[in-house]
Design a protein around this motif. Sequence first.
Motif, PDB file in Angstrom:
ATOM      1  N   PRO A 185      -0.723  -3.019   8.672  1.00 53.84           N
ATOM      2  CA  PRO A 185       0.049  -4.058   7.980  1.00 53.84           C
ATOM      3  C   PRO A 185      -0.809  -4.853   6.996  1.00 53.84           C
ATOM      4  CG  PRO A 185      -0.476  -4.753  10.208  1.00 53.84           C
ATOM      5  CD  PRO A 185      -0.927  -3.325  10.097  1.00 53.84           C
ATOM      6  N   LEU A 186      -0.154  -5.363   5.986  1.00 54.93           N
ATOM      7  CA  LEU A 186      -0.846  -6.204   5.009  1.00 54.93           C
ATOM      8  C   LEU A 186      -0.755  -7.660   5.446  1.00 54.93           C
ATOM      9  CD1 LEU A 186       0.443  -4.668   1.642  1.00 54.93           C
ATOM     10  CD2 LEU A 186      -1.597  -4.052   2.946  1.00 54.93           C
ATOM     11  N   THR A 187      -1.878  -8.360   5.400  1.00 54.67           N
ATOM     12  CA  THR A 187      -1.901  -9.789   5.701  1.00 54.67           C
ATOM     13  C   THR A 187      -2.123 -10.561   4.408  1.00 54.67           C
ATOM     14  OG1 THR A 187      -4.286  -9.761   6.125  1.00 54.67           O
ATOM     15  CG2 THR A 187      -2.821  -9.374   8.001  1.00 54.67           C
ATOM     16  N   GLY A 188      -1.906 -11.867   4.450  1.00 51.00           N
ATOM     17  CA  GLY A 188      -2.052 -12.681   3.244  1.00 51.00           C
ATOM     18  C   GLY A 188      -3.240 -13.617   3.330  1.00 51.00           C
ATOM     19  N   TYR A 189      -3.850 -13.897   2.183  1.00 46.76           N
ATOM     20  CA  TYR A 189      -4.938 -14.881   2.134  1.00 46.76           C
ATOM     21  C   TYR A 189      -5.010 -15.434   0.715  1.00 46.76           C
ATOM     22  CZ  TYR A 189      -8.020 -11.702  -0.466  1.00 46.76           C
ATOM     23  OH  TYR A 189      -8.575 -10.898  -1.434  1.00 46.76           O
ATOM     24  N   SER A 190      -5.663 -16.579   0.579  1.00 44.47           N
ATOM     25  CA  SER A 190      -5.798 -17.190  -0.744  1.00 44.47           C
ATOM     26  C   SER A 190      -7.264 -17.456  -1.048  1.00 44.47           C
ATOM     27  CB  SER A 190      -5.019 -18.508  -0.804  1.00 44.47           C
ATOM     28  OG  SER A 190      -5.603 -19.480   0.048  1.00 44.47           O
ATOM     29  N   THR A 191      -7.594 -17.394  -2.317  1.00 49.43           N
ATOM     30  CA  THR A 191      -8.930 -17.733  -2.784  1.00 49.43           C
ATOM     31  C   THR A 191      -8.816 -18.245  -4.211  1.00 49.43           C
ATOM     32  OG1 THR A 191     -11.161 -16.893  -3.232  1.00 49.43           O
ATOM     33  CG2 THR A 191      -9.354 -15.327  -3.488  1.00 49.43           C
ATOM     34  N   PHE A 194       5.314  -7.315   7.106  1.00 50.54           N
ATOM     35  CA  PHE A 194       6.490  -6.512   6.772  1.00 50.54           C
ATOM     36  C   PHE A 194       6.094  -5.296   5.938  1.00 50.54           C
ATOM     37  CE2 PHE A 194       9.972  -5.653   3.756  1.00 50.54           C
ATOM     38  CZ  PHE A 194      10.996  -5.347   4.638  1.00 50.54           C
ATOM     39  N   ALA A 195       5.084  -5.480   5.062  1.00 51.76           N
ATOM     40  CA  ALA A 195       4.582  -4.379   4.227  1.00 51.76           C
ATOM     41  C   ALA A 195       3.355  -3.754   4.897  1.00 51.76           C
ATOM     42  CB  ALA A 195       4.225  -4.890   2.835  1.00 51.76           C
ATOM     43  N   ARG A 196       3.260  -2.415   4.808  1.00 49.07           N
ATOM     44  CA  ARG A 196       2.127  -1.703   5.396  1.00 49.07           C
ATOM     45  C   ARG A 196       1.524  -0.737   4.369  1.00 49.07           C
ATOM     46  NH1 ARG A 196       4.255   1.746   9.049  1.00 49.07           N
ATOM     47  NH2 ARG A 196       6.394   1.206   8.470  1.00 49.07           N
ATOM     48  N   ASP A 197       0.254  -0.441   4.574  1.00 51.50           N
ATOM     49  CA  ASP A 197      -0.416   0.548   3.739  1.00 51.50           C
ATOM     50  C   ASP A 197       0.113   1.926   4.132  1.00 51.50           C
ATOM     51  OD1 ASP A 197      -2.185   2.130   2.268  1.00 51.50           O
ATOM     52  OD2 ASP A 197      -3.739   2.007   3.808  1.00 51.50           O
ATOM     53  N   GLU A 198       0.599   2.700   3.153  1.00 52.08           N
ATOM     54  CA  GLU A 198       1.203   3.997   3.457  1.00 52.08           C
ATOM     55  C   GLU A 198       0.200   4.980   4.033  1.00 52.08           C
ATOM     56  OE1 GLU A 198       4.220   7.274   1.469  1.00 52.08           O
ATOM     57  OE2 GLU A 198       3.289   5.741   0.204  1.00 52.08           O
ATOM     58  N   VAL A 199      -1.068   4.873   3.639  1.00 50.85           N
ATOM     59  CA  VAL A 199      -2.085   5.834   4.093  1.00 50.85           C
ATOM     60  C   VAL A 199      -2.524   5.532   5.522  1.00 50.85           C
ATOM     61  CG1 VAL A 199      -4.396   6.760   3.684  1.00 50.85           C
ATOM     62  CG2 VAL A 199      -2.896   6.240   1.744  1.00 50.85           C
ATOM     63  N   GLN A 222      12.496 -13.451   4.535  1.00 53.47           N
ATOM     64  CA  GLN A 222      12.146 -12.566   5.646  1.00 53.47           C
ATOM     65  C   GLN A 222      13.396 -12.010   6.327  1.00 53.47           C
ATOM     66  OE1 GLN A 222       8.891 -13.880   8.208  1.00 53.47           O
ATOM     67  NE2 GLN A 222       7.676 -12.979   6.558  1.00 53.47           N
ATOM     68  N   ARG A 223      14.427 -12.835   6.442  1.00 52.60           N
ATOM     69  CA  ARG A 223      15.682 -12.351   7.023  1.00 52.60           C
ATOM     70  C   ARG A 223      16.281 -11.231   6.176  1.00 52.60           C
ATOM     71  NH1 ARG A 223      17.834 -17.696   7.084  1.00 52.60           N
ATOM     72  NH2 ARG A 223      17.141 -18.831   8.916  1.00 52.60           N
ATOM     73  N   LEU A 224      16.302 -11.477   4.873  1.00 60.13           N
ATOM     74  CA  LEU A 224      16.939 -10.526   3.965  1.00 60.13           C
ATOM     75  C   LEU A 224      16.194  -9.204   3.931  1.00 60.13           C
ATOM     76  CD1 LEU A 224      19.046  -9.810   1.913  1.00 60.13           C
ATOM     77  CD2 LEU A 224      17.771 -11.078   0.171  1.00 60.13           C
ATOM     78  N   GLN A 225      14.873  -9.259   3.813  1.00 57.77           N
ATOM     79  CA  GLN A 225      14.115  -8.010   3.738  1.00 57.77           C
ATOM     80  C   GLN A 225      14.180  -7.237   5.056  1.00 57.77           C
ATOM     81  OE1 GLN A 225      10.753 -10.295   2.448  1.00 57.77           O
ATOM     82  NE2 GLN A 225       9.583  -9.993   4.332  1.00 57.77           N
ATOM     83  N   GLN A 226      14.209  -7.966   6.183  1.00 51.62           N
ATOM     84  CA  GLN A 226      14.316  -7.294   7.478  1.00 51.62           C
ATOM     85  C   GLN A 226      15.705  -6.686   7.668  1.00 51.62           C
ATOM     86  OE1 GLN A 226      11.654  -7.116   9.706  1.00 51.62           O
ATOM     87  NE2 GLN A 226      12.931  -5.653  10.808  1.00 51.62           N
ATOM     88  N   ILE A 233       8.414  -1.958   4.660  1.00 59.25           N
ATOM     89  CA  ILE A 233       8.158  -1.129   3.480  1.00 59.25           C
ATOM     90  C   ILE A 233       6.728  -0.602   3.511  1.00 59.25           C
ATOM     91  CG2 ILE A 233       9.819  -2.367   2.054  1.00 59.25           C
ATOM     92  CD1 ILE A 233       7.393  -3.806   0.751  1.00 59.25           C
ATOM     93  N   LEU A 234       6.487   0.456   2.731  1.00 57.38           N
ATOM     94  CA  LEU A 234       5.162   1.063   2.613  1.00 57.38           C
ATOM     95  C   LEU A 234       4.662   0.906   1.181  1.00 57.38           C
ATOM     96  CD1 LEU A 234       5.886   4.379   4.583  1.00 57.38           C
ATOM     97  CD2 LEU A 234       4.727   2.326   5.462  1.00 57.38           C
ATOM     98  N   TYR A 235       3.395   0.511   1.042  1.00 55.32           N
ATOM     99  CA  TYR A 235       2.788   0.368  -0.289  1.00 55.32           C
ATOM    100  C   TYR A 235       1.804   1.505  -0.515  1.00 55.32           C
ATOM    101  CZ  TYR A 235      -0.375  -1.267  -3.930  1.00 55.32           C
ATOM    102  OH  TYR A 235      -1.157  -1.351  -5.057  1.00 55.32           O
ATOM    103  N   ASN A 236       2.001   2.227  -1.621  1.00 53.97           N
ATOM    104  CA  ASN A 236       1.103   3.326  -1.983  1.00 53.97           C
ATOM    105  C   ASN A 236       0.201   2.853  -3.112  1.00 53.97           C
ATOM    106  OD1 ASN A 236       0.110   5.783  -3.392  1.00 53.97           O
ATOM    107  ND2 ASN A 236       1.354   6.829  -1.824  1.00 53.97           N
ATOM    108  N   LYS A 237      -1.079   2.695  -2.794  1.00 48.58           N
ATOM    109  CA  LYS A 237      -2.037   2.161  -3.770  1.00 48.58           C
ATOM    110  C   LYS A 237      -2.197   3.096  -4.962  1.00 48.58           C
ATOM    111  CE  LYS A 237      -6.903   0.741  -4.121  1.00 48.58           C
ATOM    112  NZ  LYS A 237      -8.171   0.585  -3.362  1.00 48.58           N
ATOM    113  N   ASP A 238      -2.282   4.413  -4.728  1.00 50.80           N
ATOM    114  CA  ASP A 238      -2.511   5.371  -5.819  1.00 50.80           C
ATOM    115  C   ASP A 238      -1.330   5.420  -6.781  1.00 50.80           C
ATOM    116  OD1 ASP A 238      -4.968   5.984  -4.740  1.00 50.80           O
ATOM    117  OD2 ASP A 238      -4.181   7.627  -3.509  1.00 50.80           O
ATOM    118  N   LEU A 239      -0.105   5.363  -6.210  1.00 46.95           N
ATOM    119  CA  LEU A 239       1.086   5.421  -7.058  1.00 46.95           C
ATOM    120  C   LEU A 239       1.485   4.048  -7.592  1.00 46.95           C
ATOM    121  CD1 LEU A 239       3.296   7.893  -4.966  1.00 46.95           C
ATOM    122  CD2 LEU A 239       1.896   8.411  -6.977  1.00 46.95           C
ATOM    123  N   GLY A 240       0.962   2.987  -6.964  1.00 48.70           N
ATOM    124  CA  GLY A 240       1.335   1.637  -7.377  1.00 48.70           C
ATOM    125  C   GLY A 240       2.819   1.393  -7.173  1.00 48.70           C
TER     126      GLY A 240
END
Length: 555
Positions: A316-322, A307-312, A470-474, A481-488
């Motif tokens: 899309p952003l994926t999830g993982y755990s460590t 649902f979230a993507r890198d603006e640049v 997921q229903r609500l955000q969609q 949505i777009l995530y801007n790393k530089d602007l946070g």
Amino acid sequence: MKKNNLEEVLESITLKQYASAKPLRGNKGVIYTRVSTLEQKMENGSLEVQLKYCLDFSSRLKIEIKELFGGTYESAKTDGRKEFQRMLEFVKKNKDISFIIVYNYDRFSRTGPAASQLSEDLAKDGIILKSVMQDIDASTASGRLQENFFHLLNNFDNRAKSDRTINNTREVMLKGYWPYITPLGYENLNKKQRACFHKYVITKEGEELKKAFHLKAEGSISNKEIVDLLKAKGVQITEKNFRWIIMNPFYAGYITGSLLNGKLVKGMHPALIDLDTFLKANDVMHRMPTAGKPKQYRHPEVPLKVFARDEVSGKPLTGYSTKNNWYYKTKFADSPINIKAEKLNQLFVEFLTSFEYDKKYKVKLKEALTKLIRTKMAGADGENKLLKKKIAEKERQLEIAEEKFLLDKISSEVYEKFSKKFKDELKTLNDQLANFDFDSSNLQKIIQKCLDLSQNISKTWGLASFEDKQRLQQLVFPSGILYNKDLGAVRTTKVNSLFAAIEPLVRGLGENEKGDSVKNRLLSAFVPRTGIEPALPCDNQILSLARLPIPPSGR
């Protein structure tokens, strides 16, 4: 007189075939009648004719009829017919039955060699098959040969008809006509005519299926939820049938089948949905887990994945755990993104708060939103009627072209040219009309649900389950949505129309308390802010508020 070679051969065949045959059990028998289709049973009176001739035949031969069988429609391509098997069981069980009487050998069976073998097996038990129209003595070699010939001839005729039917059906389908059962959501106005004269129209069920296609293409809710919504609208459907419908190109205006070897042919019927929506819905369907297998990757810690993507990079952003920590990241990006899931989730929560409002404005907001949408709808009503009129005109033009083509008044080249033009224009008009698909009776319910959600939407999202998140955000952000790393920070390119209107209306109501007029605020409430691109107030984004059962758990 010395027997010739042919007579000796025939006699030897008879002796071999009937060496183990039992003598006739008596003068009792049964009658078996049938037709192949329900239409024949209902319309042509053949069953009554068969029975009359069989009764007359048995009377002449002084055969006492113990039971009647058949009297219905059963295909003779196989011998697994219900009435046919019931008849065989009866004659084998009742030892006084000597005859099975049929109008014609093809009423008994069209299986060829299998029918001959069955007749021989019955003869070994002392049961003789008698045909009214081919009255032969099957106890002789020549009679047996004739009966076998009739069985083989009937089988050949059946296969020849099948080959002709297959070839004719294939040619009909290649021209874009659908010769089989009418799919759910359509009605055939010319049911009893040949396929080239069928006329399909979309029913009320079809309109509901159209909405279901769009919901599937959005990918925000499951098959079960969509099926439940369809059932609530009176559409009789199962999840299995729903999968078949979504994958059936008929609904996108195309036909295919085994006779076409998988080839897609542009159909002569109206498309329920456009090809782009069909492909999107199928893409979502194929990406869903198979029924019966455990669903993967539904981790509540990363509800914003994909649902979230890198603006640049736009990836899309994926999830993982460590080490028991969850993260979002991009794959194959020039400038990789890696951010803690808690941090991005919190940024999203903060972003949601911009759509919240003080509950003291709720009553006035409801009035303002209602007035705003009614104004928009009233302005669109004239265009809506004009679109419907244009669609009716184009459909009539297409019908005229089809009639002229079927009557050979225009060539196939001319027909193809103009029918394509009319269909393209119809598609454009129907796409425009879809924007006005709005039931005003649901207006208050939709606005109420929007305000309930928006009042404390950040907390609602935080307390919701993974699926509801997921229903609500969609629902609120149809394009993600777009995530801007530089602007946070996060932003979006599109907001559900109703939610987009709340902030400027609240701002207007606040300024009105200070003495400013709210009138202009109401009229300009749908002017987008930076990064927000709201749609018309009667689009599928707003309709989805009424369709999706999202609980306002944060109130």
